[in-house]
Write a protein that holds these residues in place. Sequence first.
Motif, short mmCIF file in Angstrom:
data_model
loop_
_atom_site.label_atom_id
_atom_site.label_comp_id
_atom_site.label_asym_id
_atom_site.label_seq_id
_atom_site.Cartn_x
_atom_site.Cartn_y
_atom_site.Cartn_z
N UNK A 1 30.84 91.66 -0.24
CA UNK A 1 31.31 93.02 0.00
C UNK A 1 32.28 93.12 1.18
N UNK A 2 32.53 92.00 1.84
CA UNK A 2 33.42 91.95 3.02
C UNK A 2 32.96 92.94 4.08
N UNK A 3 31.64 93.10 4.20
CA UNK A 3 31.09 93.95 5.24
C UNK A 3 31.19 93.23 6.58
N UNK A 4 31.76 93.89 7.56
CA UNK A 4 31.78 93.34 8.92
C UNK A 4 30.43 93.63 9.56
N UNK A 5 29.84 92.63 10.19
CA UNK A 5 28.51 92.79 10.77
C UNK A 5 28.54 92.36 12.23
N UNK A 6 28.12 93.27 13.10
CA UNK A 6 27.98 92.97 14.52
C UNK A 6 26.49 93.08 14.85
N UNK A 7 25.90 91.98 15.27
CA UNK A 7 24.46 91.99 15.53
C UNK A 7 24.16 91.56 16.95
N UNK A 8 23.09 92.14 17.49
CA UNK A 8 22.55 91.68 18.77
C UNK A 8 21.19 91.09 18.50
N UNK A 9 20.88 90.01 19.17
CA UNK A 9 19.59 89.35 18.97
C UNK A 9 19.27 88.50 20.19
N UNK A 10 17.98 88.34 20.46
CA UNK A 10 17.53 87.38 21.46
C UNK A 10 17.12 86.07 20.81
N UNK A 11 17.19 86.01 19.49
CA UNK A 11 16.84 84.81 18.75
C UNK A 11 18.10 83.99 18.56
N UNK A 12 18.28 82.99 19.41
CA UNK A 12 19.51 82.21 19.39
C UNK A 12 19.63 81.38 18.12
N UNK A 13 18.52 80.92 17.58
CA UNK A 13 18.58 80.18 16.31
C UNK A 13 19.09 81.08 15.20
N UNK A 14 18.68 82.35 15.22
CA UNK A 14 19.16 83.29 14.22
C UNK A 14 20.66 83.52 14.35
N UNK A 15 21.12 83.68 15.57
CA UNK A 15 22.56 83.87 15.80
C UNK A 15 23.34 82.67 15.29
N UNK A 16 22.81 81.47 15.52
CA UNK A 16 23.47 80.25 15.08
C UNK A 16 23.57 80.20 13.56
N UNK A 17 22.52 80.65 12.85
CA UNK A 17 22.50 80.62 11.39
C UNK A 17 23.41 81.68 10.78
N UNK A 18 23.45 82.86 11.39
CA UNK A 18 24.10 84.01 10.75
C UNK A 18 25.58 84.16 11.10
N UNK A 19 25.94 83.86 12.33
CA UNK A 19 27.23 84.32 12.85
C UNK A 19 28.37 83.35 12.60
N UNK A 20 29.52 83.91 12.20
CA UNK A 20 30.77 83.15 12.19
C UNK A 20 31.22 82.90 13.62
N UNK A 21 31.00 83.91 14.46
CA UNK A 21 31.39 83.83 15.87
C UNK A 21 30.26 84.35 16.73
N UNK A 22 30.18 83.80 17.94
CA UNK A 22 29.19 84.23 18.92
C UNK A 22 29.93 84.64 20.18
N UNK A 23 29.65 85.86 20.65
CA UNK A 23 30.22 86.33 21.91
C UNK A 23 29.08 86.45 22.92
N UNK A 24 29.33 85.99 24.13
CA UNK A 24 28.33 86.09 25.19
C UNK A 24 28.84 87.07 26.24
#
Length: 323
Positions: free
Chosen positions: A203-226
């Motif tokens: 669906x080409x949905x843009x997704x911006x997520x916040x999480x404290x689960x770094x493994x989840x961020x690694x699995x889900x994100x094309x990019x990671x911003x700190x």
Amino acid sequence: MNSEGTAPMTTKTSCGGVALDVEGLRMRYGTTDVLRDVTFRARHGEVVALLGPNGAGKSTTIEILEGFRLRSAGRVTVLGTDPAHADERWRARVGVVLQSWRDHGKWRVRELLTHFGRYYVPYATEAVPRPWDADELLAAVGLSAQAGDKVRTLSGGQRRRLDVAVGLVGRPELLFLDEPTAGLDPRARYEFHDLVHRLAADHRTTILLTTHDLAEADKLADRIMILSGGRIVADGSAADLARRAAAADEVSWTREGRHFTHRTGESTRFVRELFLEHGEAIGDLAVRRASLEDTYLALVREHGTGSGGAAGAGAGQKAVAAR
């Protein structure tokens, strides 16, 4: 959701067009700058994780992008519109999944989604039919069996799935996820990750997520911003950030009954030299590559974030020392 139990899609999406465009964002409370010159872009169909210690300004950033808080300075464009001056047509294109919300315990699950969906009918287009059909949406989030149940009877994990469904009912082009899998069991989390990948890819949905689960961020994100100290201090893939932070790998081995551990940014070269020097005397060799957690902690320590960053870094140092 993937009811057959097949593995979720893991290929990163290809994206085009800018959905989020933030330049020089600043937020000041009294004499304190919470955000200082925050600048980034996100493209359509991209999944971006915003990480940072408590107090770094993540929630403030998201609230400004959602149009819930007015910024002090800077330029913000979300789906082509300044959220500070957005109308209801713009809001219909944006979905928000909060950590928790005041739900309606006496409503039945399908009825609640149908009720919320009616608000999106005036904003349907040929390209984006709105709302998402309630039964299709329930199937997508794994709540079909609970469609007729009252909200107050749902388990914590089921309520979290309903949170996600409420955020998706308007078929958003941009979705904000705040700690999206909090309270989900491992299977539900696995299925939710699959849903996120499909939303972005199909669906080409843009997704911006916040999480404290770094493994989840690694699995889900094309990019990671700190976000650290009110600024974006790193922006890229997990591999990009690891190279920038020069986070060290951990090499462990035994020799002559003694155990050794060494941290290095050149683990392959180190292991080769180790065998050249000691040969078959080396045993129980193991190499632990630098994780996103290692990278995150190194970047937070490098840029210093006050009490929140110090606490996070200290906890990380203890965890590393305990390994």
